[in-house]
Enzyme design. Structure first.
Site, PDB file in Angstrom:
ATOM      1  N   GLU A   1       0.831  -1.200   0.000  1.00  0.00           N
ATOM      2  CA  GLU A   1       0.000   0.000   0.000  1.00  0.00           C
ATOM      3  C   GLU A   1       0.868   1.252   0.000  1.00  0.00           C
ATOM      4  O   GLU A   1       0.821   2.065   0.931  1.00  0.00           O
ATOM      5  CB  GLU A   1      -0.960  -0.010   1.187  1.00  0.00           C
ATOM      6  CG  GLU A   1      -1.986  -1.113   1.102  1.00  0.00           C
ATOM      7  CD  GLU A   1      -3.103  -0.985   2.128  1.00  0.00           C
ATOM      8  OE1 GLU A   1      -2.896  -0.294   3.137  1.00  0.00           O
ATOM      9  OE2 GLU A   1      -4.170  -1.574   1.912  1.00  0.00           O
TER      10      GLU A   1
ATOM     11  N   GLU B   1      -6.501  -7.651  -0.559  1.00  0.00           N
ATOM     12  CA  GLU B   1      -6.792  -7.690   0.877  1.00  0.00           C
ATOM     13  C   GLU B   1      -8.244  -7.325   1.110  1.00  0.00           C
ATOM     14  O   GLU B   1      -8.759  -6.388   0.493  1.00  0.00           O
ATOM     15  CB  GLU B   1      -5.978  -6.640   1.645  1.00  0.00           C
ATOM     16  CG  GLU B   1      -4.537  -6.922   1.838  1.00  0.00           C
ATOM     17  CD  GLU B   1      -3.875  -5.814   2.674  1.00  0.00           C
ATOM     18  OE1 GLU B   1      -4.560  -5.168   3.485  1.00  0.00           O
ATOM     19  OE2 GLU B   1      -2.677  -5.602   2.477  1.00  0.00           O
TER      20      GLU B   1
HETATM   21  C1  GAL Z   1      -4.095  -2.600   4.990  1.00  0.00           C
HETATM   22  C2  GAL Z   1      -2.679  -3.089   5.095  1.00  0.00           C
HETATM   23  C3  GAL Z   1      -2.528  -4.338   5.919  1.00  0.00           C
HETATM   24  C4  GAL Z   1      -3.365  -4.233   7.160  1.00  0.00           C
HETATM   25  C5  GAL Z   1      -4.797  -3.994   6.771  1.00  0.00           C
HETATM   26  C6  GAL Z   1      -5.724  -3.915   7.948  1.00  0.00           C
HETATM   27  O1  GAL Z   1      -4.121  -1.222   4.899  1.00  0.00           O
HETATM   28  O2  GAL Z   1      -2.107  -3.302   3.834  1.00  0.00           O
HETATM   29  O3  GAL Z   1      -1.171  -4.502   6.252  1.00  0.00           O
HETATM   30  O4  GAL Z   1      -2.892  -3.188   7.933  1.00  0.00           O
HETATM   31  O5  GAL Z   1      -4.898  -2.786   6.081  1.00  0.00           O
HETATM   32  O6  GAL Z   1      -7.045  -3.627   7.558  1.00  0.00           O
END
Ligand code: GAL
Length: 670
Positions: free
Chosen positions: A159, A317
């Site tokens: 990110e 994710e």
């Molecule tokens: C994203 C990130 C992850 C984790 C996740 C939690 O922003 O890439 O590492 O922090 O959010 O929701």
């Protein structure tokens, strides 16, 4: 290029079909847990695992010291189990020894605050020191694992720009000056003109005097802020490119990074990034702070597909349940996880990955849900995960099919920056607010929509919606005009076409870029205050905005019945060539907006998907031979819809019944 590899997302995991994956942080666990993790991954059908995302301090615990033993072991375990690896370059967060040795790499906020290490991403994106050390980490990782048969995707950093997109330190300021010299071809007069620096005595006599737009006593220069956004997005992209170049020199494995196409991140112009990705990957979490979190999900998924040029993409994710970074971290309602995932797949995702595998017991994210919850295997959450793995497996044949849309919505990060720049007419006009309202209206009306970049080829779209596209170039405006001439119906909403690419107002009557196309001339904005509504003569209700304008060559379809623009037009139509150009000077209520879109779709000859409503989301994916209808009932009551084919959710012939909260994915009889 993105499209070619995106078509093969299925190849990222051994099973083929849709990818089911997750982030895995084994370094947080004792080695004895790892074989158990792998066993459970196999049980759930997890085929792609992202590791080493935050690996820097594990593989490079102090300056010059490298230790890959744990990573070797975990890669070996995953490989032996047939699980493919999405290998992080490990540079997402610098190890503490680096920031201790070089505190000058720490990022600085707009008020001059130095952000200390202790969280993550504590580095200035322009820091050459950070970039050099990061390059060494990437080089070591690719040299060690570049040929490993389990590695099927490179995951650059994590990110990029999530926290440190805008850095105001002296290193950033110097880099900004360099970027400006390039943009303006070393022509200071051009910069002065672009930023309008005669205003408030801001004229520069040397590039060396230019600073970052840090906190000031008053409103700042909008041109400077806009260019700082462009610069900052480019700096993050440069970080990606530097790592990708190292990887590509030594490995043939596709390279990507995880985008944040989501409501609360706006600092990266992903239209300029997409071409550098071998696979478009996005991170998306339901944002409970919004009025309509699932509407935002659908918009973000359509935009991600737009970034992939219409090809399938990877959800890199998401969460099984609550996150831990919103004020109120709500659990998902029964069936909501499945509905969310179905919506992503319906809108083009060929893979679903979760953050993260096993819920942490320590660290800032210990209350973030995961595939394996704190409660362990004997839990409803785990059973739901296994069930989801089964569903994704059954949906394998959907992989590679495409979403087809006759309608397009135009979206631009530059416009987002410009419309929300300082000194604007109304804080009530948020760019995403306008995009979400338009997208929801389309979705409620059963119109599947692509989200495309201004300037993109609009051939093939019969309905084009242009919400609040504040900043637009002449060429981009010409593409819309041409599409209308060729027969499209375009709906252009208030605050579109107001400024040029330098945030300079186009004069002679608003909206300068679309005045002729729309046949209108607007003289004065008349924004509404929160809670204020106005009535339109066609019986609809609206809020947020009104303005005082006249038609020059258009028909008034509805007028303001009250409010500050009472008596003046609110909705106009102009026939132009074979098409129609409509202007909407306010934000109708959700139902009224849907009705307007339905009317325009009919005019444009765009057929809605039968059965789609505000509560029933329906999207079709197909490949010319096979066709899959995704039906998601978000409502509280059962629905009856005409469905013919085989339901891949129940693995039984489709019936018309879609119970409240249920998902139906029908392989249609064609
Ligand atoms: C994203 C990130 C992850 C984790 C996740 C939690 O922003 O890439 O590492 O922090 O959010 O929701």
């Amino acid at each position: 290029m993105a499209a070619a590899v995106s078509d093969r997302i299925a190849t990222l995991s051994a099973g083929g079909g849709l990818v089911f994956g997750c982030d895995y942080n084994p370094e947080q666990w004792d080695r004895s847990v790892w074989p158990e993790d792998v066993r459970l991954m196999q049980q759930a059908g997890v085929g792609l695992v992202a590791i080493n995302i935050f690996g820097w301090s594990s593989i490079n615990p102090s300056r010059g010291v490298w230790d890959f033993s744990a990573l070797d072991e975990i890669i070996g375990l995953l490989h032996a189990a047939g699980i493919r690896i999405n290998l992080g370059t490990g540079t997402a967060s610098p190890a503490p020894w680096l920031t201790a040795a070089h505190p000058e790499i720490l990022p600085v906020g707009e008020d001059g605050t130095v952000f200390h290490p202790g969280g993550r991403q504590a580095y200035c994106p322009s820091s050459p020191i950070f970039r050099d050390y990061a390059a060494e980490v990437v080089t070591r990782v690719v040299e060690r694992y570049g040929d490993h048969p389990a590695v099927s995707l490179w995951h650059v950093s994590n990110e990029l720009g999530c926290h440190n997109a805008l850095c105001y330190c002296t290193t950033s300021a110097a880099a900004f000056r360099g970027w400006l010299r390039e943009r303006y071809d070393d022509d200071l007069d051009a910069l002065n003109r672009a930023w309008g620096t005669t205003f408030w005595s801001q004229r520069y006599s040397s590039f060396d005097d230019i600073d970052v737009p840090a906190q000031a006593l008053s409103l700042r220069n909008p041109g400077q802020i806009l260019d700082f956004h462009r610069f900052s997005s480019d700096e993050q992209l440069a970080l990606y490119r530097a790592e990708a170049a190292i990887l590509r020199e030594r490995s043939d494995v596709p390279v990507t990074t995880n985008f944040m196409v989501t409501a609360h991140i706006r600092n990266l112009d992903y239209w300029t990034w997409a071409g550098d990705m071998d696979v478009i990957a996005n991170d998306h979490y339901l944002d409970r702070r919004l009025d309509d979190p699932r509407g935002e999900l659908s918009f973000a998924a359509d935009l991600t597909r737009g970034l992939a040029g219409g090809a399938p993409w990877l959800l890199m994710e998401t969460s099984t349940g609550a996150v831990n970074w919103q004020p109120y971290n709500l659990a998902k309602a029964p069936g909501e996880l499945r509905r969310n995932i179905a919506a992503h797949v319906a809108r083009g995702a060929d893979g679903i990955c979760f953050f993260q595998w096993r819920a942490s017991t320590q660290g800032a994210e210990k209350y973030h849900t995961a595939l394996v919850p704190h409660a362990g295997e004997d839990s409803d959450q785990w059973r739901e995960v296994v069930e989801l793995g089964g569903l994704l497996d059954r949906l394998g044949e959907v992989a590679g099919t495409r979403v087809e849309a006759d309608a397009a919505v135009l979206f631009s990060w530059e416009s987002w920056w410009a419309i929300e720049n300082e000194g604007r007419p109304s804080e009530g006009v948020t760019y995403l607010g306008q995009l979400h309202a338009a997208h929801a209206a389309l979705s409620d009306a059963g119109i599947t929509t692509d989200v495309v970049r201004p300037g993109a080829d609009l051939d093939g779209y019969r309905l084009i919606v242009v919400p609040a596209l504040h900043l637009i170039t002449d060429d981009e405006a010409a593409v819309i005009a041409r599409a209308v001439e060729n027969g499209a119906v375009a709906l252009i909403t208030f605050q579109s076409g107001i400024v040029d690419e330098q945030d300079r107002v186009r004069t002679g009557g608003y909206p300068g870029a679309f005045r002729d196309l729309l046949g209108i001339r607007s003289e004065e904005f008349a924004p509404l205050v929160p809670g204020q509504t106005v009535a339109l003569t066609d019986g609809s209700t609206a809020s947020v905005w009104s303005e005082r304008f006249k038609t020059t060559d258009a028909e008034v379809v509805a007028a303001f019945a009250d409010g500050p623009a009472a008596g003046g037009p609110a909705l106009t139509r102009r026939t132009a060539g074979a098409g129609e150009a409509w202007f909407l000077a306010t934000q109708p209520s959700r139902d009224d907006y849907r009705a307007l879109i339905a009317r325009l779709a009919e005019t444009a000859g765009v057929a809605p998907i039968p059965g789609a409503t505000r509560e029933i989301e329906i999207v079709r994916r197909s490949n010319g031979t096979d066709s899959y209808l995704f039906v998601i009932n978000h409502g509280d009551s059962d629905a009856e819809i005409s469905l013919v084919g085989h339901d891949l959710v129940t693995d039984a012939p489709a019936t018309g019944l879609v119970p409240a909260g249920a998902v139906r994915i029908i392989k249609e009889d064609v």
